[in-house]
Design an enzyme around this catalytic site. Structure first.
Site, PDB file in Angstrom:
ATOM      1  N   ASP A 250     -56.620  50.206 -38.361  1.00 42.83           N
ATOM      2  CA  ASP A 250     -55.885  48.630 -38.853  1.00 42.83           C
ATOM      3  C   ASP A 250     -54.049  49.102 -38.964  1.00 42.83           C
ATOM      4  O   ASP A 250     -53.287  50.054 -38.435  1.00 42.83           O
ATOM      5  CB  ASP A 250     -56.577  48.635 -39.989  1.00 42.83           C
ATOM      6  CG  ASP A 250     -56.097  46.819 -40.953  1.00 42.83           C
ATOM      7  OD1 ASP A 250     -55.107  46.642 -40.564  1.00 42.83           O
ATOM      8  OD2 ASP A 250     -56.562  46.877 -41.884  1.00 42.83           O
TER       9      ASP A 250
HETATM   10  C1  BGC Z   1     -55.610  43.617 -42.371  1.00 37.86           C
HETATM   11  C2  BGC Z   1     -55.763  42.773 -40.681  1.00 37.86           C
HETATM   12  C3  BGC Z   1     -55.454  42.633 -39.948  1.00 37.86           C
HETATM   13  C4  BGC Z   1     -53.540  42.940 -39.381  1.00 37.86           C
HETATM   14  C5  BGC Z   1     -52.502  42.282 -38.910  1.00 37.86           C
HETATM   15  C6  BGC Z   1     -54.142  43.758 -41.678  1.00 37.86           C
HETATM   16  O1  BGC Z   1     -53.528  44.776 -43.013  1.00 37.86           O
HETATM   17  O2  BGC Z   1     -56.413  44.450 -43.077  1.00 37.86           O
HETATM   18  O3  BGC Z   1     -56.934  42.927 -41.101  1.00 37.86           O
HETATM   19  O4  BGC Z   1     -55.300  42.643 -38.613  1.00 37.86           O
HETATM   20  O5  BGC Z   1     -53.079  43.119 -41.407  1.00 37.86           O
HETATM   21  O6  BGC Z   1     -51.985  41.659 -39.727  1.00 37.86           O
END
Ligand code: BGC
Length: 710
Positions: A250
């Site tokens: 993530d």
């Molecule tokens: C989220 C993800 C997301 C990523 C990119 C993170 O804060 O938990 O689900 O895909 O950001 O935007």
């Protein structure tokens, strides 16, 4: 069902899009430096290819609600494109409320086609962490509280996306069930709960959906960050489940170089600071040179990425993609229409009889609000979004006069501090008075309340189940002057509806329901659409009834959240503990009636490798076309370990014309009745009696049949 859904003949199913020999030969031509370049982001949403060898960059984008607008390469500001207006698709809990895997598949196809139009190789979707704690800020993005329902939807969403040669990135693996402290919390979950509750949809999306990528979660699981968790990524995902694709972190969810590299992470994304300083950049090169990470490990990661690229951007017959087409809008409409849940209709106010309605009062900020954007996290620059008021005007405008009053102020911003948000739960008496005056002079009041994308947001949990913005006071005041008040709630997670349940006769649940939300809602109000959504999670009477709250394990003590309820998540908890919910899992009404009969199983006794073929007959006994969601739960009354009172093992959404009868078969593999035996680290089925329970919610079982397993 899979045979008519897109994705059944994806490149992976027909045979590999690329041979191991080809991948090995490319890897053999690469320098260590080139390999390392592929293992970390080179911009916010991409990682490097190897131009010298014709290997393109890998591009990705959020996310669950549709393909996010283009942002600048190195910061989150809009790139100000004019070609990235997209279809806003209903949120995850709306998709789950359809209880229709076909809808999840269609959602996936739209996401895949729009991703191609934007030249994205990976879509960071679907997201389907289990709804363990109703306050979790991302409940709206996720699906349901049940691993089987999640599995069926996740498989089809992944197949739909990947049918377009775009990788799905299933997230967040694993046990990211609260947003509060998500970057620090250590979730302690026993292996049985992982295997029975938190893993099944990921396993199904990998093994049956062939998901090409997995995103590791922010939190720690049993002491180790999910992005460097050997058990999670190496042992379970890659070795046991045979996952061939890529694990990406993530955003800013990587914490170490050597541990992450050796424990299964393939690509580091979203970290901060200079790109060449990221954990998987120069520090990884140094770790390889120092012998802490082997070249074999690096080659494995690179091979996985090449495999992914050959299934996506370098696949043969790669589709060009389409964005925001009328067909995509139709899919958004169909999902929204199937997701709306009729919660109460005891005076048959709905569907509204056009002849009896001359003046309609539409009240509430949510009637004019859009939900494509807002709060923290991914949204969509929607090509358009039909609000509730617009939908109601388009369906009733010719026959009735429609007036609007705001009713409440939605004073809450996700990025504000608690202090700045203070008072968000207060009523606005002036707005209430205006609404009351309007409701008094109208035959019907449609009250659009609930939450919004600021109030339910990534990186935040709600503080309570109460309806925000003084909405209850508005409901009370309007209902007092107009008995024909229809409550429409737009939200993505459970709320406290105790008072509304008592004092109101018509309650409709909609969601953050995409570009066509207002049209779908209005069609439910007119009766053009017969509601067929069912709740994907239990609404507790009170927060303290919910497992994590009852056991005081949320948000955890210090940095630790111990999931003491184990496997008793969602209705498994309420049913086993005999706690009456406000509205049960699987619940929802229709404008027609159904009768279910002739429930039987094909045999009395089954061997462990057999399949139970259960059958029932269902008839639409009313006068409207409609659908019932028939749910098959199974219980194991005598067991050496605690088993939930019942567990969902199959379901079918059955569409019937008035008077029509269908006989439906539901199959359950006997193997799926097993529990995870922690002591033996394996699945176990104990011989004896099992009860098949057929119903239309976890609390409304209509027929049962006993069978035995030898
Ligand atoms: C989220 C993800 C997301 C990523 C990119 C993170 O804060 O938990 O689900 O895909 O950001 O935007």
């Amino acid at each position: 069902m899979a045979f008519f859904l897109a994705g059944g003949v994806s490149a992976q199913n027909k045979g590999e899009a690329v041979s191991n020999a080809k991948i090995n030969s490319i890897v053999s031509k690469m320098t260590l430096e080139e390999k390392i370049e592929m293992l970390h982001g080179n911009a916010l949403f991409s990682s490097a290819g190897v131009p010298r060898l014709g290997i393109p960059e890998l591009t990705c984008d959020d996310g669950p609600l549709g393909v996010r607008e283009e942002i600048k390469r190195f910061d989150w500001a809009s790139a100000n494109w004019t070609t990235d207006s997209a279809t806003f698709l209903p949120n995850g809990s709306a998709i789950a409320a359809t209880w229709n895997p076909v809808m999840a598949n269609k959602y996936g196809i739209v996401i895949g086609e729009e991703a191609n139009a934007r030249k994205k190789d990976i879509m960071l979707a679907p997201a389907f962490n289990i709804c363990r704690m109703p306050l979790c800020g991302r409940t709206y993005e996720y699906y349901s509280e049940d691993p089987y329902l999640n599995s069926q939807l996740a498989i089809q969403a992944v197949k739909g996306i990947q049918s377009q040669h775009v990788a799905a990135c299933i997230k967040h693996f694993a046990a990211n069930n609260q947003e509060l402290n998500r970057n620090s919390v250590n979730t302690i979950v026993d292996e049985r709960a992982l295997r029975e509750i938190y893993f099944p949809a990921f396993k199904a999306a990998v093994q049956q959906g062939n998901a090409y990528t997995v995103m590791s979660a922010y939190n720690k699981l049993n002491g180790y960050w999910c992005s460097e968790n050997d058990f999670l990524l190496n042992k379970v995902l890659k070795d046991e489940w045979g996952f061939k694709g890529v694990v990406m972190s993530d955003w800013a969810g990587t914490h170490h170089t050597v541990a992450a590299a050796n424990n299964g992470l393939d690509i580091e994304m979203g970290s901060s600071g200079a790109y060449d300083r990221w954990y998987f950049a120069k520090p990884l090169l140094a770790a390889v040179k120092a012998g802490q990470v082997s070249v074999k490990t690096i080659d494995d990661k690179v091979s996985r990425i090449l495999w992914l690229i050959y299934h996506t951007s370098m696949s043969s017959n790669h589709p060009k993609g389409l964005i925001a087409t009328p067909e995509h809008a139709k899919t958004a409409y169909n999902i929204a229409a199937e997701s709306i849940v009729l919660i109460k209709n005891d005076k048959h106010l709905l569907p509204l009889k056009a002849s009896a309605v001359k003046r309609i009062a539409v009240i509430g900020d949510n009637a004019v609000r859009t939900f494509a954007l807002g709060g923290y996290g991914a949204g969509v620059k929607a090509k358009y979004e039909v609000t509730a008021l617009e939908g109601i005007k388009s369906r009733f405008g010719k026959i009735a006069s429609i007036s609007f009053a705001q009713g409440y102020k939605a004073n809450y911003l996700a990025n504000n501090s608690d202090e700045q948000n203070r008072g968000y739960d207060q009523r606005d008496q002036k707005l209430i008075d205006e609404a009351v005056a309007l409701a008094k002079t109208s035959e019907v009041a449609i009250l659009c309340i609930g939450s919004n994308r600021e109030y339910e947001s990534e990186a935040h949990d709600r503080k309570s189940l109460e309806l925000p913005f003084g909405e209850q006071a508005l409901v009370n005041a309007v209902t007092a002057v107009n008995p024909n008040t229809i409550i429409v709630i737009m939200a993505g997670a459970p709320y406290d509806l105790n008072e509304i349940k008592k004092s109101n006769h018509a309650i409709v649940w909609s969601w953050f329901n995409g570009s066509e939300a207002g049209n779908a809602l209005a069609d439910v109000l007119t009766g053009a659409v017969n509601p067929s959504g069912r709740l994907p999670f239990t609404f507790p009477v009170s927060l303290k009834d919910s497992p994590a709250a009852a056991l005081n394990t949320y948000p955890g003590e210090g940095a630790t959240a111990e999931y003491k309820e184990g496997i008793l998540v969602g209705y498994r908890w309420y049913d086993t503990k005999k706690i009456q919910p406000e509205f049960p899992f699987g619940y929802g009404l229709s404008y027609t009636d159904f009768s279910i009969s002739h429930f039987s199983a094909d045999k009395l006794n089954y061997g462990r490798n057999e399949t139970i073929r259960a059958k029932f007959t269902i008839k639409n006994t009313g006068s409207r076309y409609g659908a019932e969601v028939v749910q098959l739960y199974v219980s194991d009354p005598v067991s050496s370990v605690l088993r939930p009172e019942k567990e969902l093992k199959a379901f079918e959404k059955v569409f019937l014309q008035p008077g029509e009868t269908k006989t439906v078969e539901l199959d359950v593999k006997v193997g799926d009745l097993a529990f995870y035996d922690e002591s033996k680290k394996s699945w176990k089925i104990e011989a004896g009696e099992f009860v098949l329970q057929l119903g239309n919610s976890s609390r409304n079982i209509l027929k049962t049949v006993k069978i035995a397993v030898k």
